[in-house]
Enzyme design. Structure first.
Site, PDB file in Angstrom:
ATOM      1  N   ASP A   1     -29.244 -24.176 -47.834  1.00  0.00           N
ATOM      2  CA  ASP A   1     -28.872 -23.821 -49.202  1.00  0.00           C
ATOM      3  C   ASP A   1     -27.457 -24.367 -49.424  1.00  0.00           C
ATOM      4  OD1 ASP A   1     -28.035 -22.349 -51.442  1.00  0.00           O
ATOM      5  OD2 ASP A   1     -29.023 -20.523 -50.854  1.00  0.00           O
TER       6      ASP A   1
ATOM      7  N   GLU B   1     -34.639 -24.798 -38.840  1.00  0.00           N
ATOM      8  CA  GLU B   1     -34.125 -23.820 -39.813  1.00  0.00           C
ATOM      9  C   GLU B   1     -35.188 -23.512 -40.866  1.00  0.00           C
ATOM     10  OE1 GLU B   1     -32.496 -21.609 -40.956  1.00  0.00           O
ATOM     11  OE2 GLU B   1     -30.339 -21.778 -40.721  1.00  0.00           O
ATOM     12  N   ASP B   2     -35.016 -22.393 -41.528  1.00  0.00           N
ATOM     13  CA  ASP B   2     -35.939 -22.048 -42.616  1.00  0.00           C
ATOM     14  C   ASP B   2     -35.549 -22.758 -43.917  1.00  0.00           C
ATOM     15  OD1 ASP B   2     -33.603 -20.545 -42.939  1.00  0.00           O
ATOM     16  OD2 ASP B   2     -34.629 -18.647 -43.307  1.00  0.00           O
TER      17      ASP B   2
ATOM     18  N   ARG C   1     -41.421 -11.854 -45.497  1.00  0.00           N
ATOM     19  CA  ARG C   1     -41.520 -12.900 -44.476  1.00  0.00           C
ATOM     20  C   ARG C   1     -42.971 -13.213 -44.144  1.00  0.00           C
ATOM     21  NH1 ARG C   1     -36.340 -13.638 -42.346  1.00  0.00           N
ATOM     22  NH2 ARG C   1     -35.079 -11.774 -42.086  1.00  0.00           N
TER      23      ARG C   1
ATOM     24  N   PHE D   1     -34.309 -18.294 -55.867  1.00  0.00           N
ATOM     25  CA  PHE D   1     -34.485 -17.568 -54.614  1.00  0.00           C
ATOM     26  C   PHE D   1     -35.949 -17.607 -54.206  1.00  0.00           C
ATOM     27  CE2 PHE D   1     -34.329 -14.175 -51.501  1.00  0.00           C
ATOM     28  CZ  PHE D   1     -33.172 -14.539 -50.830  1.00  0.00           C
TER      29      PHE D   1
HETATM   30  P1  IMP Z   1     -26.797 -21.460 -46.432  1.00  0.00           P
HETATM   31  O1  IMP Z   1     -25.739 -21.117 -45.436  1.00  0.00           O
HETATM   32  O2  IMP Z   1     -26.372 -21.131 -47.831  1.00  0.00           O
HETATM   33  O3  IMP Z   1     -27.271 -22.887 -46.307  1.00  0.00           O
HETATM   34  O4  IMP Z   1     -28.060 -20.531 -46.172  1.00  0.00           O
HETATM   35  C1  IMP Z   1     -28.147 -19.823 -45.004  1.00  0.00           C
HETATM   36  C2  IMP Z   1     -29.322 -18.874 -44.919  1.00  0.00           C
HETATM   37  O5  IMP Z   1     -29.452 -18.126 -46.118  1.00  0.00           O
HETATM   38  C3  IMP Z   1     -30.672 -19.527 -44.728  1.00  0.00           C
HETATM   39  O6  IMP Z   1     -30.919 -19.884 -43.389  1.00  0.00           O
HETATM   40  C4  IMP Z   1     -31.573 -18.390 -45.173  1.00  0.00           C
HETATM   41  O7  IMP Z   1     -31.760 -17.471 -44.142  1.00  0.00           O
HETATM   42  C5  IMP Z   1     -30.784 -17.759 -46.315  1.00  0.00           C
HETATM   43  N1  IMP Z   1     -31.243 -18.263 -47.637  1.00  0.00           N
HETATM   44  C6  IMP Z   1     -30.683 -19.202 -48.422  1.00  0.00           C
HETATM   45  N2  IMP Z   1     -31.405 -19.390 -49.552  1.00  0.00           N
HETATM   46  C7  IMP Z   1     -32.465 -18.553 -49.450  1.00  0.00           C
HETATM   47  C8  IMP Z   1     -33.607 -18.287 -50.300  1.00  0.00           C
HETATM   48  O8  IMP Z   1     -33.810 -18.871 -51.387  1.00  0.00           O
HETATM   49  N3  IMP Z   1     -34.480 -17.353 -49.850  1.00  0.00           N
HETATM   50  C9  IMP Z   1     -34.331 -16.688 -48.662  1.00  0.00           C
HETATM   51  N4  IMP Z   1     -33.290 -16.909 -47.842  1.00  0.00           N
HETATM   52  C10 IMP Z   1     -32.365 -17.831 -48.239  1.00  0.00           C
HETATM   53 MG    MG Z   2     -31.720 -18.680 -41.800  1.00  0.00          MG
END
Ligand code: IMP
Ligand code: MG
Length: 193
Positions: free
Chosen positions: A114, A110-111, A177, A164
């Site tokens: 969050d 995963e990237d 990206r 962010f």
């Molecule tokens: P989550 O479900 O909140 O854990 O985050 C899911 C997705 O949101 C990640 O896989 C990212 O693609 C995107 N995301 C969350 N935080 C960031 C950020 O700070 N920058 C860019 N993408 C984010």
């Molecule tokens: Mg993602």
């Protein structure tokens, strides 16, 4: 300033709305450490790296080249964030794996984690498919907004503050990206800058 000189003065990598958090060299060093660890831990196992598109594509490309083992890769795409910076909580599978993971040792790549909502849902789905093991590698860990607190990240690149962040695969509404570093967006409301 004329249109031409404005164009010449502007580069995306020096965009004034960005504050570098980790540079290219720090990222490469850290990923090599993760690769070495995975190489030790998965020796002799059938390893599949499952990359969650699009954000993890650059991390995957570097991570797989730092793992000195026989392995295969596959891709999934899920949507959780629509076009902005806010989590919607919804997870929709946009693209599923091409091959079965039954009996394989899977590392989900995963990237960023969050809230953890996307990953928990994805891991539930993969869990039902008979893999020998499933672990999680996330390039970034943003622990503060975590809702799914039980989520365990087995391989973490960097822990980042509750801001962010973009670059190295991570985007803001599709942009950034391609940055070869990780940066905080100073003013997320001002993505045109
Ligand atoms: P989550 O479900 O909140 O854990 O985050 C899911 C997705 O949101 C990640 O896989 C990212 O693609 C995107 N995301 C969350 N935080 C960031 C950020 O700070 N920058 C860019 N993408 C984010
Ligand atoms: Mg993602």
């Amino acid at each position: 300033m004329s249109a031409e000189s404005k164009q010449a003065a502007f580069t995306e990598f020096t965009n004034s709305n960005l504050e570098v958090l980790y540079d290219h060299e720090q990222i490469q060093n850290r990923i090599q450490e993760l690769g070495n660890q995975i190489t030790r831990e998965y020796a002799g196992k059938e390893l599949v790296l499952v990359s969650v598109l699009k954000g993890s594509c650059i991390f995957l490309a570097d991570l797989m080249r730092s793992i000195d083992l026989e392995l295969t890769i596959d891709f999934m795409a899920v949507s959780s964030y629509k076009d902005g910076t806010k989590s919607t909580g919804d997870v929709e599978i946009l693209k599923d794996l091409s091959n079965s993971i039954r009996g394989k040792h899977v590392i989900v790549v995963e990237d960023i984690v969050d809230t953890g909502l996307t990953l928990s849902r994805l891991l539930e789905i993969l869990d039902s498919r008979g893999a020998a093991s499933i672990r999680l590698a996330s390039f970034l860990d943003k622990p503060e907004p975590r809702i799914k607190t039980g989520l365990k990240i087995d391989y973490t690149g960097f822990v980042v503050p509750n801001k962010f962040v973009v670059g190295y695969g991570l985007d803001a509404a599709g942009r950034y990206r391609n940055l070869p570093f990780i940066a905080i967006v100073k003013n997320p409301a001002d993505l045109e800058v």
